[in-house]
Design a protein around this motif. Sequence first.
Motif, PDB file in Angstrom:
ATOM      1  N   UNK A 180      88.432  -3.819  21.615  1.00 46.47           N
ATOM      2  CA  UNK A 180      88.246  -5.056  20.852  1.00 46.47           C
ATOM      3  C   UNK A 180      86.827  -5.596  21.000  1.00 46.47           C
ATOM      4  N   UNK A 181      86.283  -5.515  22.213  1.00 47.34           N
ATOM      5  CA  UNK A 181      84.898  -5.964  22.428  1.00 47.34           C
ATOM      6  C   UNK A 181      83.925  -5.133  21.613  1.00 47.34           C
ATOM      7  N   UNK A 182      84.123  -3.820  21.624  1.00 48.93           N
ATOM      8  CA  UNK A 182      83.235  -2.925  20.885  1.00 48.93           C
ATOM      9  C   UNK A 182      83.339  -3.165  19.380  1.00 48.93           C
ATOM     10  N   UNK A 183      84.550  -3.417  18.872  1.00 52.64           N
ATOM     11  CA  UNK A 183      84.720  -3.618  17.433  1.00 52.64           C
ATOM     12  C   UNK A 183      84.082  -4.927  16.964  1.00 52.64           C
ATOM     13  N   UNK A 184      84.099  -5.942  17.802  1.00 55.77           N
ATOM     14  CA  UNK A 184      83.393  -7.176  17.459  1.00 55.77           C
ATOM     15  C   UNK A 184      81.884  -6.926  17.389  1.00 55.77           C
ATOM     16  N   UNK A 231      94.888  -1.498  17.594  1.00 63.98           N
ATOM     17  CA  UNK A 231      95.357  -1.971  18.909  1.00 63.98           C
ATOM     18  C   UNK A 231      96.319  -3.158  18.789  1.00 63.98           C
ATOM     19  N   UNK A 232      96.100  -4.031  17.829  1.00 62.88           N
ATOM     20  CA  UNK A 232      97.005  -5.169  17.639  1.00 62.88           C
ATOM     21  C   UNK A 232      98.397  -4.641  17.247  1.00 62.88           C
ATOM     22  N   UNK A 233      98.425  -3.601  16.392  1.00 64.99           N
ATOM     23  CA  UNK A 233      99.707  -2.999  16.007  1.00 64.99           C
ATOM     24  C   UNK A 233     100.459  -2.436  17.190  1.00 64.99           C
ATOM     25  N   UNK A 234      99.745  -1.808  18.111  1.00 68.30           N
ATOM     26  CA  UNK A 234     100.384  -1.252  19.318  1.00 68.30           C
ATOM     27  C   UNK A 234     100.838  -2.396  20.234  1.00 68.30           C
TER      28      UNK A 234
END
Length: 240
Positions: A180-184, A231-234
């Motif tokens: 999540x940090x990398x995607x932001x 990741x949110x889906x998982x």
Amino acid sequence: MDSATHTERKPAGGTRPRPPRSFWGSTLGKKTVMAVSGLIMLGYLVAHVAGNLKVFFGPEEFNAYGHWLRTMGAPVLHHEWALWIVRIGLLAAVVAHAVSAYQLSRRDIRARPTGYVHQRRRASYATRTMRWGGVIIALFIVWHILDLTTLTVNENAEPGKPYENVVATFSTWYGNVIYLTAMLAVGLHIRHGFWSAAQTLGAGSARRDRALKAVANGLALVLTTGFVAVPVGVMTGVVS
């Protein structure tokens, strides 16, 4: 022989004219390389997020997609040849982007060796975080390869089962935090990078600036949302 015959004549003013810089040696050349390599990576991200979202259609379709990546180009190309061509091309784009960004940064520092007298914000948040964002993304690429390609750091990974490996990755708190940090960081990088690339390649103008900014913001939002959705889906049990 008279030593005067060996004396090199200097042009008027006492300084030698500087030879013209090569394309790569010029600031414009480095910016162009950075822009083109950035657009290549952007194209890859669009394809990558489209493939990632197949995880919502279940393990059979996602695993079939993973298998297709290794057999695309067949029967003309051997197993994984096309995938390795893509990997090598992407690696070349990443290296060209990183090297040109670093050299442009060093050139900018040399051009203004003393700090500004009046400290004030000179750019947006995305602009000020581009350098650190690039470092975060570079570190994430290494992690991502070790996690889902070589399966080195994915404790519950199984070769040949990409769907199950994705679920295993995002079933850990640290896997989610890293991703999540990398995607932001990717979203901010795209937002500023697309705009900068358009300006470098001459696409910007007084009439098109607003549209280009809207496209940059839209791309950043859509790609970030698409990547974060997995990741949110998982985490929410939608993908399990």
